[in-house]
Design a protein around this motif. Structure first.
Motif, PDB file in Angstrom:
ATOM      1  N   GLN A  19       0.833  -1.209   0.000  1.00  0.00           N
ATOM      2  CA  GLN A  19       0.000   0.000   0.000  1.00  0.00           C
ATOM      3  C   GLN A  19       0.860   1.248   0.000  1.00  0.00           C
ATOM      4  O   GLN A  19       2.040   1.197   0.365  1.00  0.00           O
ATOM      5  CB  GLN A  19      -0.941   0.008   1.204  1.00  0.00           C
ATOM      6  N   VAL A  20       0.273   2.329  -0.432  1.00  0.00           N
ATOM      7  CA  VAL A  20       0.993   3.606  -0.462  1.00  0.00           C
ATOM      8  C   VAL A  20       0.409   4.509   0.612  1.00  0.00           C
ATOM      9  O   VAL A  20      -0.799   4.742   0.641  1.00  0.00           O
ATOM     10  CB  VAL A  20       0.837   4.293  -1.838  1.00  0.00           C
ATOM     11  N   ASN A  21       1.270   4.962   1.539  1.00  0.00           N
ATOM     12  CA  ASN A  21       0.826   5.945   2.530  1.00  0.00           C
ATOM     13  C   ASN A  21       1.337   7.303   2.072  1.00  0.00           C
ATOM     14  O   ASN A  21       2.546   7.565   2.089  1.00  0.00           O
ATOM     15  CB  ASN A  21       1.387   5.588   3.917  1.00  0.00           C
ATOM     16  N   ARG A  22       0.418   8.136   1.645  1.00  0.00           N
ATOM     17  CA  ARG A  22       0.814   9.433   1.078  1.00  0.00           C
ATOM     18  C   ARG A  22       1.476  10.292   2.146  1.00  0.00           C
ATOM     19  O   ARG A  22       1.068  10.306   3.297  1.00  0.00           O
ATOM     20  CB  ARG A  22      -0.407  10.136   0.490  1.00  0.00           C
ATOM     21  N   GLY A  23       2.541  10.992   1.764  1.00  0.00           N
ATOM     22  CA  GLY A  23       3.249  11.877   2.687  1.00  0.00           C
ATOM     23  C   GLY A  23       4.232  11.141   3.581  1.00  0.00           C
ATOM     24  O   GLY A  23       4.865  11.758   4.443  1.00  0.00           O
ATOM     25  N   GLU A  24       4.387   9.813   3.416  1.00  0.00           N
ATOM     26  CA  GLU A  24       5.327   9.042   4.237  1.00  0.00           C
ATOM     27  C   GLU A  24       6.352   8.341   3.351  1.00  0.00           C
ATOM     28  O   GLU A  24       6.188   8.265   2.146  1.00  0.00           O
ATOM     29  CB  GLU A  24       4.564   7.976   5.037  1.00  0.00           C
ATOM     30  N   VAL A  25       7.420   7.811   4.006  1.00  0.00           N
ATOM     31  CA  VAL A  25       8.378   6.998   3.247  1.00  0.00           C
ATOM     32  C   VAL A  25       7.744   5.628   3.045  1.00  0.00           C
ATOM     33  O   VAL A  25       7.333   4.983   4.010  1.00  0.00           O
ATOM     34  CB  VAL A  25       9.715   6.844   4.011  1.00  0.00           C
ATOM     35  N   ASN A  26       7.659   5.206   1.800  1.00  0.00           N
ATOM     36  CA  ASN A  26       7.104   3.883   1.490  1.00  0.00           C
ATOM     37  C   ASN A  26       8.231   3.031   0.925  1.00  0.00           C
ATOM     38  O   ASN A  26       9.082   3.537   0.209  1.00  0.00           O
ATOM     39  CB  ASN A  26       5.994   4.003   0.437  1.00  0.00           C
ATOM     40  N   ARG A  27       8.250   1.738   1.248  1.00  0.00           N
ATOM     41  CA  ARG A  27       9.289   0.863   0.700  1.00  0.00           C
ATOM     42  C   ARG A  27       8.629  -0.211  -0.154  1.00  0.00           C
ATOM     43  O   ARG A  27       7.641  -0.815   0.249  1.00  0.00           O
ATOM     44  CB  ARG A  27      10.115   0.249   1.827  1.00  0.00           C
ATOM     45  N   HIS A  94       2.161  -0.113  -8.495  1.00  0.00           N
ATOM     46  CA  HIS A  94       1.164  -1.183  -8.339  1.00  0.00           C
ATOM     47  C   HIS A  94       1.020  -1.479  -6.851  1.00  0.00           C
ATOM     48  O   HIS A  94       1.819  -2.196  -6.266  1.00  0.00           O
ATOM     49  CB  HIS A  94       1.599  -2.445  -9.099  1.00  0.00           C
ATOM     50  N   ALA A  95       0.020  -0.872  -6.240  1.00  0.00           N
ATOM     51  CA  ALA A  95      -0.247  -1.101  -4.812  1.00  0.00           C
ATOM     52  C   ALA A  95      -1.694  -1.574  -4.679  1.00  0.00           C
ATOM     53  O   ALA A  95      -2.114  -2.425  -5.453  1.00  0.00           O
ATOM     54  CB  ALA A  95       0.026   0.174  -4.025  1.00  0.00           C
ATOM     55  N   GLU A  96      -2.459  -1.033  -3.712  1.00  0.00           N
ATOM     56  CA  GLU A  96      -3.876  -1.437  -3.612  1.00  0.00           C
ATOM     57  C   GLU A  96      -4.576  -1.154  -4.939  1.00  0.00           C
ATOM     58  O   GLU A  96      -5.487  -1.839  -5.338  1.00  0.00           O
ATOM     59  CB  GLU A  96      -4.637  -0.670  -2.524  1.00  0.00           C
ATOM     60  N   GLU A  97      -4.140  -0.070  -5.577  1.00  0.00           N
ATOM     61  CA  GLU A  97      -4.657   0.245  -6.913  1.00  0.00           C
ATOM     62  C   GLU A  97      -3.469   0.621  -7.785  1.00  0.00           C
ATOM     63  O   GLU A  97      -2.366   0.807  -7.278  1.00  0.00           O
ATOM     64  CB  GLU A  97      -5.666   1.398  -6.831  1.00  0.00           C
ATOM     65  N   GLU A  98      -3.699   0.706  -9.117  1.00  0.00           N
ATOM     66  CA  GLU A  98      -2.597   1.042 -10.020  1.00  0.00           C
ATOM     67  C   GLU A  98      -2.606   2.530 -10.321  1.00  0.00           C
ATOM     68  O   GLU A  98      -3.630   3.080 -10.722  1.00  0.00           O
ATOM     69  CB  GLU A  98      -2.736   0.261 -11.337  1.00  0.00           C
ATOM     70  N   SER A  99      -1.457   3.193 -10.110  1.00  0.00           N
ATOM     71  CA  SER A  99      -1.336   4.605 -10.480  1.00  0.00           C
ATOM     72  C   SER A  99      -0.155   4.738 -11.435  1.00  0.00           C
ATOM     73  O   SER A  99       0.827   4.000 -11.313  1.00  0.00           O
ATOM     74  CB  SER A  99      -1.054   5.475  -9.253  1.00  0.00           C
TER      75      SER A  99
END
Ligand SMILES: Nc1ncnc2c1ncn2[C@@H]1O[C@H](COP(=O)(O)OP(=O)(O)O)[C@@H](O)[C@H]1O
Ligand SMILES: O=P(O)(O)OC[C@H]1O[C@](O)(COP(=O)(O)O)[C@@H](O)[C@@H]1O
Length: 304
Positions: A19-27, A94-99
């Protein structure tokens, strides 16, 4: 010979994460660079159908070198013009949804454009040129249209996969086939469709404006082929869609690759539908065994 044109190819940087957490560091769990671009996707399917083709376009810089390396590795014959700027990277999350973030693309100089147009002197009667994908921002907005008299002069046919006015502007040059999806078709006529009948009437208008054949794709809802004499419908194959990238390109490739051998629009539509579904059901562009597996599901019926 079929030539695919990808004037603004890309290295697709595909990042997978839960998942992507907006405004945070994602790995990310996994990431990869894949050669992308709509004409390149068409070439890839043509190779699977054993149809000779050459990929044309512009590549440059370290990303361009990697792109050509991948094409060579996949045995996609290519003859790109090398530019001094750098081929773009398109980011696909490619996370919960594709952007997707598709970059604008490199600067292409007048000299590089001249070198590209010189490639067209190789064209011969009966060749087909498939023009698809966005234009790099430095190219004139009517770049595709500029190529059409040269293609037609050589006795070659063309197929164009673009949208809006840029597509309408090419119709008087009589494209062999165009393949808007149903949303793009509605946008072309600034309308929304209440029924398939309304959609077919708009597709028919594109024939009147010059297209030789019109395929309308509707993702999991199947597709239509409209020719001057016949209307055809095919239901979509049933399967689990795992990928939205390149289904339309695969459908176009299936049509063109079959048409060049059979000159039969209905059979070309059948193979196109199978190629589109096979790609939708796999993570990458489909391979031959996946296309063959889907094919028995596709039935093309003539409608009145
Ligand atoms: N979910 C799906 N199930 C079955 N076939 C699909 C699916 N998505 C795409 N296809 C096949 O691929 C073709 C092109 O897909 P579509 O999404 O309409 O094109 P585009 O990528 O140009 O929007 C469809 O007509 C269909 O044959
Ligand atoms: O030329 P555009 O419209 O920017 O699209 C480029 C993108 O097209 C693709 O070839 C496939 O995109 P689609 O999802 O639209 O089929 C990607 O690999 C590439 O990043």
């Amino acid at each position: 010979m079929i030539y695919t044109v990808t004037v603004n190819p890309a290295l697709d940087y595909v990042i997978q994460l839960k998942q992507v957490n907006r405004g945070e560091v994602n790995r990310s769990d996994n990431c990869s660079f894949l050669a992308g671009g709509k004409g390149i996707n068409v070439s890839q399917i043509l190779n699977q159908l054993d149809i000779d083709n050459t990929a044309w376009g512009f590549v440059g810089g370290f990303t361009g070198k990697e792109l050509v390396r991948q094409l060579n590795q996949r045995h996609i014959v290519n003859d790109f013009v090398t530019i001094s700027d750098v081929t773009r990277v398109n980011v696909k999350v490619h996370a919960e949804e594709e952007s997707e973030i598709n970059a604008a693309g490199p600067n292409i100089t007048d000299q590089e454009i001249i070198a590209f147009k010189a490639r067209l002197s190789d064209l011969q009667k009966g060749d087909i040129v498939v023009l698809s994908g966005s234009l790099a921002p430095s190219l004139p907005v009517d770049f595709y249209k500029e190529l059409l008299p040269i293609i037609k002069e050589a006795g070659a046919e063309f197929v164009i996969d673009t949208t809006g006015q840029a597509l309408l502007d090419t119709l008087s040059y009589k494209p062999l086939v165009i393949k808007p999806n149903h949303h793009e078709l509605a946008d072309l006529f600034k309308t929304t469709f209440e029924s398939d009948q309304e959609m077919l009437e708009c597709a028919r208008k594109l024939l009147d404006m010059g297209a030789q054949n019109v395929m309308v794709s509707m993702a999991g809802k199947g597709g239509y082929l409209i020719t001057p004499k016949h209307f055809y419908h095919a239901k979509a194959a049933v399967g689990t869609a795992v990928n939205s990238v390149g289904a339309g390109d695969s459908m176009t490739a299936g049509f063109v690759g079959t048409y060049v051998k059979t000159k039969d629009p209905a059979e070309s539509f059948r193979i196109g539908m199978a190629c589109g579904a096979a790609t939708a059901f796999t993570k990458d562009i489909a391979v031959k065994s996946q296309i063959d597996a889907v094919l028995p599901q596709i039935n093309v019926e003539e409608i009145s």
